[in-house]
Write a protein that holds these residues in place. Structure first.
Motif, PDB file in Angstrom:
ATOM      1  N   VAL A  55       0.786  -1.225  -0.081  1.00  0.00           N
ATOM      2  CA  VAL A  55      -0.161   0.092   0.035  1.00  0.00           C
ATOM      3  C   VAL A  55       0.786   1.259   0.136  1.00  0.00           C
ATOM      4  O   VAL A  55       1.808   1.495   0.819  1.00  0.00           O
ATOM      5  N   ARG A  56       0.567   2.240  -0.987  1.00  0.00           N
ATOM      6  CA  ARG A  56       1.275   3.400  -1.048  1.00  0.00           C
ATOM      7  C   ARG A  56       0.519   4.662  -0.240  1.00  0.00           C
ATOM      8  O   ARG A  56      -0.550   4.532  -0.581  1.00  0.00           O
ATOM      9  N   GLU A 110     -10.618   2.093  13.528  1.00  0.00           N
ATOM     10  CA  GLU A 110     -10.969   0.862  12.788  1.00  0.00           C
ATOM     11  C   GLU A 110     -10.847   0.960  11.279  1.00  0.00           C
ATOM     12  O   GLU A 110     -10.429   0.297  10.586  1.00  0.00           O
ATOM     13  N   PHE A 111     -10.617   2.255  10.684  1.00  0.00           N
ATOM     14  CA  PHE A 111     -10.443   2.482   9.252  1.00  0.00           C
ATOM     15  C   PHE A 111      -8.962   2.501   8.910  1.00  0.00           C
ATOM     16  O   PHE A 111      -8.676   1.568   7.876  1.00  0.00           O
ATOM     17  N   VAL A 112      -8.119   2.683   9.688  1.00  0.00           N
ATOM     18  CA  VAL A 112      -6.633   2.428   9.709  1.00  0.00           C
ATOM     19  C   VAL A 112      -6.642   0.770   9.674  1.00  0.00           C
ATOM     20  O   VAL A 112      -5.697   0.074   8.872  1.00  0.00           O
ATOM     21  N   ASN A 113      -7.139   0.295  10.459  1.00  0.00           N
ATOM     22  CA  ASN A 113      -7.064  -1.351  10.800  1.00  0.00           C
ATOM     23  C   ASN A 113      -7.431  -2.013   9.551  1.00  0.00           C
ATOM     24  O   ASN A 113      -6.842  -3.013   8.933  1.00  0.00           O
ATOM     25  N   GLU A 114      -8.652  -1.173   8.978  1.00  0.00           N
ATOM     26  CA  GLU A 114      -9.262  -1.862   7.661  1.00  0.00           C
ATOM     27  C   GLU A 114      -8.266  -1.820   6.508  1.00  0.00           C
ATOM     28  O   GLU A 114      -8.048  -2.843   5.752  1.00  0.00           O
ATOM     29  N   ILE A 115      -7.633  -0.732   6.333  1.00  0.00           N
ATOM     30  CA  ILE A 115      -6.542  -0.584   5.412  1.00  0.00           C
ATOM     31  C   ILE A 115      -5.501  -1.564   5.403  1.00  0.00           C
ATOM     32  O   ILE A 115      -5.110  -2.114   4.339  1.00  0.00           O
ATOM     33  N   ILE A 116      -5.047  -2.033   6.688  1.00  0.00           N
ATOM     34  CA  ILE A 116      -3.984  -2.895   6.826  1.00  0.00           C
ATOM     35  C   ILE A 116      -4.701  -4.298   6.480  1.00  0.00           C
ATOM     36  O   ILE A 116      -3.970  -4.842   5.696  1.00  0.00           O
ATOM     37  N   ILE A 126     -10.884 -10.174  -6.293  1.00  0.00           N
ATOM     38  CA  ILE A 126     -11.172  -9.249  -5.462  1.00  0.00           C
ATOM     39  C   ILE A 126     -10.014  -7.873  -5.968  1.00  0.00           C
ATOM     40  O   ILE A 126      -9.075  -7.917  -6.138  1.00  0.00           O
ATOM     41  N   VAL A 127     -11.010  -6.694  -6.146  1.00  0.00           N
ATOM     42  CA  VAL A 127     -10.144  -5.562  -6.559  1.00  0.00           C
ATOM     43  C   VAL A 127      -8.971  -5.014  -5.382  1.00  0.00           C
ATOM     44  O   VAL A 127      -9.595  -4.925  -4.258  1.00  0.00           O
ATOM     45  N   ARG A 128      -7.850  -4.769  -5.701  1.00  0.00           N
ATOM     46  CA  ARG A 128      -6.694  -4.613  -4.843  1.00  0.00           C
ATOM     47  C   ARG A 128      -6.864  -3.126  -4.348  1.00  0.00           C
ATOM     48  O   ARG A 128      -6.855  -2.399  -5.127  1.00  0.00           O
ATOM     49  N   LEU A 129      -6.582  -2.964  -3.042  1.00  0.00           N
ATOM     50  CA  LEU A 129      -6.152  -1.740  -2.449  1.00  0.00           C
ATOM     51  C   LEU A 129      -4.693  -1.395  -2.919  1.00  0.00           C
ATOM     52  O   LEU A 129      -4.014  -2.148  -2.240  1.00  0.00           O
ATOM     53  N   LEU A 130      -4.716  -0.354  -3.443  1.00  0.00           N
ATOM     54  CA  LEU A 130      -3.303   0.048  -4.121  1.00  0.00           C
ATOM     55  C   LEU A 130      -2.369   1.144  -2.962  1.00  0.00           C
ATOM     56  O   LEU A 130      -1.306   1.309  -2.865  1.00  0.00           O
ATOM     57  N   GLY A 131      -3.634   2.038  -2.475  1.00  0.00           N
ATOM     58  CA  GLY A 131      -2.961   3.067  -1.535  1.00  0.00           C
ATOM     59  C   GLY A 131      -4.054   4.110  -0.959  1.00  0.00           C
ATOM     60  O   GLY A 131      -5.156   3.539  -1.151  1.00  0.00           O
ATOM     61  N   CYS A 132      -3.665   4.942  -0.265  1.00  0.00           N
ATOM     62  CA  CYS A 132      -4.592   5.771   0.218  1.00  0.00           C
ATOM     63  C   CYS A 132      -3.854   7.157   0.625  1.00  0.00           C
ATOM     64  O   CYS A 132      -2.886   7.358   0.440  1.00  0.00           O
TER      65      CYS A 132
END
Length: 374
Positions: A55-56, A110-116, A126-132
Motif C-alpha cells: 500500500v502506497r 477501525e479505518f486504519v485497521n481496515e486499510i491494513i 477481489i479488487v486490490r487496494l493500492l494506496g490511500c
C-alpha cells in the motif's frame, strides 16, 4: 513621490508574501492535523511492524493531479459512501480513486485497521487496494482500475453497454468466481471481513469477463446507527437481508442473502427492483422469484436465452434452488459463502462438460485455481 511609491510597492509585496507564507504554513499544519486524525502515524507504525509494502501513502497533491483536480469527466460512479474517480498515477498506472463522503471520528482507528487488512488481501477476484491519502479532511482510497464495467451494466445494459447474449457457462463462471471471492473474505483472512454491500453494481468485470468484487462499503461496520443504516438501505434496496433490516446488524449471512439476489439477476436478467411488464409497478426480484418458485412457476421468470436450453435445465434448476437457499428468511438457514462457491463450482463444471465447446479443461483449471486461492 517616486521614493514613496517604490516603498509602498515593497511594503505591499512584503505583506502579500508574508500572507502567502502564513497561508501555506496554516495549510501545512492543517494537512498534518488531518494526517494525524485520520490515523496516518498509526498506519505508518502498523505498516512498519507488519512489513506491509503493498500500500502506497499518497499526498493530497498527488490525488488531485491523478484526478485532474477531481474533474467531473473522471467520475466513474457515485454511491451512498462517496464518489469514485478514474485516476492516473505518476507511474502511469490507471486506478480507481474513492473519495468518501464522511468518516465517523469513532471509526478512524477501525479505518486504519481496515486499510491494513485490505492490503493483505490477495485474491484474483477481489479488487486490490493500492494506496490511500490521509492528509485530507476525509480519507481517500486508491484501488486497481478494472476496465470492463460492472456486472449490472453487463446484465441490464447502460449508455456504454448494449445488451448482448450471455451463455450459461459464462454466467456460472462469474457467479462461481464472485462467490469464491466472498468466501475468501469470510473465512481465509486474518479475521472475517464482511462486504456489506454485495450487488451486481459492485462486481466489476475485466477484459476476460473475470469478476472482481469491489467496494467494501460497509465491511468495517458490525452495527450501525440510524443515519448510517438509512444510507446503507438507500444504496442496497432489493439486496438487503430482511434480518439486517430489522436488527441493523450485518453478518456473513447478510452477504449470502445479497449474493442470492445477484444469482437471480444472472438467471433472469431482471434488476433487483424491476418494473413489472404488465402493470409497470416496481417489484422485488427476490420476493417475486420466491413466490414463483414455491408455486413451481419460476421457469417463467428466467431469461429466455437459458430457459430455451433444454440440455441446461438440470443445471438451471439446481442454480435456482441454490439461490432460494441463499434467500432463506433466517440467516441460520442459509449456506455459508464457502458452501455456495463449492456448489456453484460443481454446476459450472457440469455445464462446461455439457457445452462441449472445447473450453472444458480451461474452465476446470480456472475453477481449481479459484478454489485454491479461496
Amino acid at each position: 513621490f517616486a521614493g514613496l511609491s517604490v516603498s509602498a510597492v515593497v511594503i505591499i509585496s512584503s505583506a502579500c508574501l508574508l500572507a502567502l507564507q502564513l497561508q501555506r504554513k496554516k495549510h501545512r499544519k492543517e494537512k498534518d492535523e488531518y494526517f494525524k486524525q485520520n490515523g496516518g502515524l498509526m498506519l505508518y507504525d502498523e505498516m512498519r511492524s507488519r512489513q506491509v509494502d503493498t500500500v502506497r501513502i499518497l499526498t493530497q497533491k498527488e490525488i488531485k493531479i491523478a484526478t485532474d483536480n477531481y474533474n467531473e469527466d473522471r467520475v466513474l460512479g457515485c454511491g451512498g459512501h462517496g464518489m469514485v474517480y478514474k485516476g492516473t498515477l505518476d507511474d502511469l498506472r490507471e486506478v480507481a480513486i474513492k473519495k468518501s463522503k464522511v468518516i465517523n471520528d469513532d471509526c478512524r482507528d477501525e479505518f486504519v485497521n481496515e486499510i491494513i487488512i485490505l492490503s493483505q488481501i490477495n485474491h484474483r477476484n477481489i479488487v486490490r487496494l493500492l494506496g490511500c491519502c490521509l492528509d485530507i479532511d476525509v480519507p481517500v482510497l486508491v484501488y486497481e482500475f478494472v476496465s470492463n464495467g460492472t456486472l449490472y451494466e453487463f446484465l441490464h445494459g447502460s449508455a456504454d453497454h448494449n445488451l448482448s447474449p450471455i451463455p450459461l457457462d459464462l454466467r456460472l463462471k462469474i457467479a462461481t468466481q464472485s462467490a469464491e471471492a466472498l468466501a475468501y473474505l469470510h473465512s481465509s483472512t486474518s479475521r472475517t471481513i464482511l462486504h456489506g454491500d454485495v450487488k451486481s453494481a459492485n462486481i466489476l468485470l475485466d477484459d476476460q469477463r473475470h469478476p472482481k468484487v469491489a467496494d467494501f462499503g460497509a465491511s468495517a461496520l458490525k452495527s450501525m446507527d440510524e443515519s448510517e443504516f438509512i444510507m446503507l438501505v438507500q444504496g442496497t434496496l432489493g439486496y438487503l437481508d430482511p434480518e439486517s433490516f430489522i436488527s441493523h446488524v450485518l453478518t456473513d449471512k447478510s452477504d449470502v442473502y445479497s449474493f442470492g439476489v445477484v444469482l437471480l439477476e444472472l438467471m433472469t436478467r431482471k434488476r433487483a427492483l424491476y418494473a413489472d411488464s404488465s402493470s409497470k409497478e416496481k417489484r422485488s426480484l427476490s420476493h417475486s422469484f420466491l413466490l414463483m418458485f414455491h408455486q413451481n412457476m419460476h421457469l417463467k421468470m428466467l431469461d429466455s436465452e437459458i430457459a430455451e436450453d433444454a440440455a441446461a435445465m438440470v443445471v438451471v434448476e439446481k442454480l435456482a434452488a441454490l439461490a432460494v437457499h441463499c434467500l432463506s428468511a433466517r440467516g441460520d438457514d442459509r449456506p455459508t459463502m464457502k458452501e455456495v462457491a463449492e456448489r456453484l463450482q460443481v454446476l459450472w463444471r457440469i455445464q462446461m462438460r455439457q457445452a462441449g465447446d472445447g473450453d472444458n479443461d480451461d474452465g476446470n483449471d480456472e475453477g481449481s485455481r479459484g478454489a485454491a486461492a479461496g
